[in-house]
Design an enzyme around this catalytic site. Structure first.
Site, PDB file in Angstrom:
ATOM      1  N   CYS A 174       6.342  47.172  10.488  1.00  0.00           N
ATOM      2  CA  CYS A 174       4.920  47.168  10.209  1.00  0.00           C
ATOM      3  C   CYS A 174       4.509  45.793   9.700  1.00  0.00           C
ATOM      4  O   CYS A 174       5.316  44.881   9.588  1.00  0.00           O
ATOM      5  CB  CYS A 174       4.581  48.224   9.158  1.00  0.00           C
ATOM      6  SG  CYS A 174       5.153  49.882   9.579  1.00  0.00           S
ATOM      7  N   ARG A 212       0.656  49.876  10.943  1.00  0.00           N
ATOM      8  CA  ARG A 212       1.889  50.605  11.211  1.00  0.00           C
ATOM      9  C   ARG A 212       2.343  50.536  12.660  1.00  0.00           C
ATOM     10  O   ARG A 212       1.537  50.699  13.577  1.00  0.00           O
ATOM     11  CB  ARG A 212       1.709  52.084  10.827  1.00  0.00           C
ATOM     12  CG  ARG A 212       3.030  52.865  10.906  1.00  0.00           C
ATOM     13  CD  ARG A 212       2.846  54.328  10.598  1.00  0.00           C
ATOM     14  NE  ARG A 212       4.147  55.020  10.564  1.00  0.00           N
ATOM     15  CZ  ARG A 212       4.313  56.314  10.691  1.00  0.00           C
ATOM     16  NH1 ARG A 212       3.253  57.104  10.842  1.00  0.00           N
ATOM     17  NH2 ARG A 212       5.527  56.846  10.674  1.00  0.00           N
ATOM     18  N   LEU A 213       3.632  50.274  12.817  1.00  0.00           N
ATOM     19  CA  LEU A 213       4.330  50.499  14.073  1.00  0.00           C
ATOM     20  C   LEU A 213       5.185  51.731  13.853  1.00  0.00           C
ATOM     21  O   LEU A 213       6.161  51.707  13.097  1.00  0.00           O
ATOM     22  CB  LEU A 213       5.208  49.301  14.443  1.00  0.00           C
ATOM     23  CG  LEU A 213       6.103  49.468  15.685  1.00  0.00           C
ATOM     24  CD1 LEU A 213       5.263  49.656  16.933  1.00  0.00           C
ATOM     25  CD2 LEU A 213       7.032  48.263  15.845  1.00  0.00           C
ATOM     26  N   VAL A 251       7.903  54.380  14.099  1.00  0.00           N
ATOM     27  CA  VAL A 251       9.269  54.417  14.622  1.00  0.00           C
ATOM     28  C   VAL A 251       9.991  55.689  14.187  1.00  0.00           C
ATOM     29  O   VAL A 251      10.696  56.311  14.971  1.00  0.00           O
ATOM     30  CB  VAL A 251      10.055  53.164  14.168  1.00  0.00           C
ATOM     31  CG1 VAL A 251      11.522  53.276  14.552  1.00  0.00           C
ATOM     32  CG2 VAL A 251       9.445  51.905  14.785  1.00  0.00           C
ATOM     33  N   GLY A 260       9.722  47.715   7.607  1.00  0.00           N
ATOM     34  CA  GLY A 260      11.152  47.616   7.874  1.00  0.00           C
ATOM     35  C   GLY A 260      11.824  48.957   8.018  1.00  0.00           C
ATOM     36  O   GLY A 260      11.187  49.976   8.299  1.00  0.00           O
ATOM     37  N   GLU A 261      13.124  48.950   7.822  1.00  0.00           N
ATOM     38  CA  GLU A 261      13.934  50.155   7.944  1.00  0.00           C
ATOM     39  C   GLU A 261      15.009  50.153   6.853  1.00  0.00           C
ATOM     40  O   GLU A 261      15.686  49.144   6.646  1.00  0.00           O
ATOM     41  CB  GLU A 261      14.638  50.217   9.312  1.00  0.00           C
ATOM     42  CG  GLU A 261      13.724  50.113  10.516  1.00  0.00           C
ATOM     43  CD  GLU A 261      12.858  51.347  10.727  1.00  0.00           C
ATOM     44  OE1 GLU A 261      13.130  52.374  10.072  1.00  0.00           O
ATOM     45  OE2 GLU A 261      11.924  51.272  11.533  1.00  0.00           O
ATOM     46  N   ASP A 321      11.480  57.060   6.038  1.00  0.00           N
ATOM     47  CA  ASP A 321      12.222  56.300   5.037  1.00  0.00           C
ATOM     48  C   ASP A 321      11.270  55.703   4.008  1.00  0.00           C
ATOM     49  O   ASP A 321      11.686  55.359   2.895  1.00  0.00           O
ATOM     50  CB  ASP A 321      13.084  55.213   5.693  1.00  0.00           C
ATOM     51  CG  ASP A 321      12.291  54.226   6.527  1.00  0.00           C
ATOM     52  OD1 ASP A 321      11.228  54.598   7.041  1.00  0.00           O
ATOM     53  OD2 ASP A 321      12.740  53.080   6.681  1.00  0.00           O
ATOM     54  N   SER A 366      19.676  43.632  18.575  1.00  0.00           N
ATOM     55  CA  SER A 366      19.921  42.244  18.956  1.00  0.00           C
ATOM     56  C   SER A 366      21.202  41.730  18.318  1.00  0.00           C
ATOM     57  O   SER A 366      21.576  42.141  17.222  1.00  0.00           O
ATOM     58  CB  SER A 366      18.733  41.370  18.506  1.00  0.00           C
ATOM     59  OG  SER A 366      19.042  39.995  18.590  1.00  0.00           O
ATOM     60  N   GLY A 367      21.852  40.783  18.987  1.00  0.00           N
ATOM     61  CA  GLY A 367      23.086  40.191  18.485  1.00  0.00           C
ATOM     62  C   GLY A 367      22.877  39.031  17.532  1.00  0.00           C
ATOM     63  O   GLY A 367      23.844  38.348  17.176  1.00  0.00           O
TER      64      GLY A 367
END
Length: 614
Positions: free
Chosen positions: A2, A50-51, A53, A82-83, A106, A378-379
């Protein structure tokens, strides 16, 4: 993922300034395309985009506690981005402690964790996050950022409080803030350093990784809750490899939790291939994967110092090996130089950092991915953590008395990045002295191990400098380009447990098979084709089309004719360069450190009406 923003004032009644908070929140629309929220009280205003997820129907923000003060004000209000990947375990623990939950998000776990443990709750979170939390009981604001700084958070101190936002644009939307670039800020940009806490803009700072900022009655204090520390690593290669594998399996499992389509970013290198294989392993459905390439690149590829072969064949082999549902995003010059794309990249960065043609290509890759997926693995960070960059293995860099990435080119960074700047400005900048001073400061902060000398000591320092001063640039780029299209990109190699463990492995163990990233290779070799296991490190791809370099010259010619900021650029030096023949393709580093520097600076100062502080 977000976008957050807000304003705290201890002298004004912010309920009279709803329009300003609304304007600040609106700047975060690309980061959060799904919903908007505001929470406004006399002392504080929180904004959120907000995105969605996790818990798509719940988790609306800003989120407030059900518990209230005597006058009915929620005890706590939270604007969160975030997460937190261990939120399910925390939720179970909090439930046992008497907390009840009304959502599956979360966000609510973060809020109730604070109610239970206060600021100490931060140390319990595993994830990438940045959030603002207002405590009505003490009338104080906490601005919190994750350990590695995956998620951004900026702030601007006011005489009676503070402004903050996920990006500088939220702060710049306030009518009392102007964009002013400082000499130190410009030095950071031209040196390709990311000094923790600082930005190129005067009085605009970032919450440093592993820190939180407390604002209480106009007093602003900074607190560190995490740092890299050196400890003895007493395990052998076999045990270390097994532990890294266990960690990676746990990390990927946690980071694949989402209520929206999820995918992986696949280059065909070791890092992204390992993550993709781990993500696909044990899944009933095919995981989506995406790679990027350029028109004609595979057919006309020319080997370079940092890249021996094109990526596409390796990515295809991995797809065949593990069975993902794969899509190649192939870009042409017209897309890379399109005015709309260049402007979107500029507006995403907000600041004059940049990686040449890598920025528009990454933006376009993310835009294509976002059409089908909302979350990507992603790496990023594997090279900093496991020692993958070529400068970890180049004697010029490992023995140099400077930042390692400054020692891998024949022409010094300070010569390339200042080639098109006004000569008086170059003198005032004195980049050589600045870099030397910052290097000594950074080196003094390296957590040393008693008795550690020689190669292990040097390489520990190199690892620390990469994690603290180079990685932030990479994470910034990933965050800005992805959030500009509303894509959440997760970085499993940034899990602090993995970073702490591998940081303390001696260099001889990190290269036990005579190669770079030995621990990662050993931990995942059984999942990958031999060609990828033995492949040499290659960076994110850069176009080899000479037409791109010719476009740069045309753009530079326009700038030389009418620069946006007098006293910034040397128009004659630009004209001389433009007049010279374009007979070869520029390298990735040449574009980053040389030819595109004046483009970034000129376009940034014009778009943001930036004034110099000198």
């Amino acid at each position: 993922m977000c976008g957050i923003t807000g304003w705290v004032s201890f002298d004004q009644d912010l309920t009279n300034h709803a329009s300003t908070l609304r304007a600040m929140t609106a700047t975060m629309a690309l980061r959060g395309p799904d919903a908007e929220g505001m929470w406004l009280r006399p002392r504080v205003g929180l904004g959120h985009r907000r995105l969605s997820v996790i818990d798509l129907d719940g988790g609306a923000q800003p989120m407030t506690s059900r518990e209230t003060t005597e006058d009915g004000t929620p005890l706590v209000a939270l604007s969160y981005s975030g997460e937190v990947y261990n939120y399910q375990e925390l939720r179970v623990e909090l439930t046992k402690r008497g907390h009840s939950f009304h959502t599956r998000s979360d966000t609510e776990v973060v809020l109730r964790s604070y109610l239970e443990w206060g600021a100490d709750a931060i140390t319990r979170f595993n994830g990438m996050f940045a959030f603002a939390l207002w405590d009505s009981r003490s009338e104080e604001l906490l601005l919190v950022r994750d350990r590695l700084g995956v998620k951004p958070l900026f702030f601007h101190r006011l005489g009676d409080g503070v402004l903050f936002g996920s990006e500088p644009k939220a702060i710049l939307a306030h009518p009392d803030v102007r964009a002013v670039v400082t000499l130190d800020g410009l030095r950071d940009v031209l040196s390709y350093l990311r000094i923790p806490g600082r930005t190129p803009l005067r009085d605009v700072f970032e919450v440093r990784p592993g820190h939180f900022v407390r604002v209480r009655h106009s007093e602003l204090t900074e607190h560190r809750y995490w740092k890299l520390e050196s400890t003895e690593h007493g395990e052998d290669a076999e045990t270390s490899v097994a532990y890294v594998r266990d960690l990676l399996e746990d990390i990927v499992r946690r980071q694949m939790i989402a209520d929206v389509p999820l995918c992986t970013l696949l280059s065909g290198g070791l890092d992204s291939s390992a993550l993709t294989a781990l993500a696909q392993r044990g899944q009933d459905e095919r995981v989506r994967s995406y790679s990027v390439d350029f028109v004609g690149q595979e057919e006309n590829f020319v080997a370079e110092e940092f890249r021996e072969a094109p990526d596409a064949p390796f990515a295809r082999e991995l797809v065949k090996h593990v069975g993902t549902e794969h899509r190649e995003i192939v870009l042409g010059n017209a897309q890379l130089v399109a005015p709309g794309v260049r402007d979107a990249v500029l507006r995403a960065w907000d600041l004059p950092y940049g990686f040449g043609d890598l920025d528009p290509s990454l933006y376009l890759l993310f835009k294509a991915v976002r059409a089908e997926s909302t979350v990507a693995l992603s790496g990023e960070t594997a090279d900093e953590v496991f020692g993958g960059y070529l400068w970890f293995h180049d004697p010029r860099a490992t023995s140099a008395d400077t930042f390692p990435w400054h020692a891998v080119t024949e022409r010094p960074v300070v010569v390339q990045s200042t080639a098109f700047l006004d000569r008086d400005l170059v003198t005032a900048l004195d980049l050589e002295t600045y870099i030397a001073d910052e290097y000594r400061t950074a080196l003094a902060a390296v957590p040393t191990l008693p008795g550690e000398t020689g190669s292990d000591a040097r390489m520990r320092a190199a690892s620390y400098l990469n994690i603290t001063h180079f990685l932030p640039l990479m994470l910034d780029r990933k965050d800005r380009m992805s959030m500009a299209v509303g894509l959440e990109v997760r970085v499993p190699f940034c899990d602090h447990r993995l970073v702490e463990y591998v940081f303390n492995a001696p260099w001889s163990l990190k290269t036990y098979d005579g190669r770079e990233k030995s621990l990662l290779r050993g931990a995942t070799a059984d999942l990958l084709p031999t060609s990828i296991v033995t492949r040499r490190k290659a960076p994110y791809p850069s176009t080899q089309d000479l037409g791109y370099d010719r476009w740069i010259k045309r753009a530079l010619a326009e700038i030389a004719a009418e620069p946006s900021t007098p006293g910034l650029l040397d128009a004659q030096a630009i004209r001389d360069f433009v007049a010279a023949p374009t007979d070869r393709v520029s390298t990735m580093l040449e574009r980053m450190w040389f030819t595109e520097v004046p483009l970034r600076l000129n376009n940034w100062t014009a778009a943001y009406e930036v004034k110099p502080a000198w």
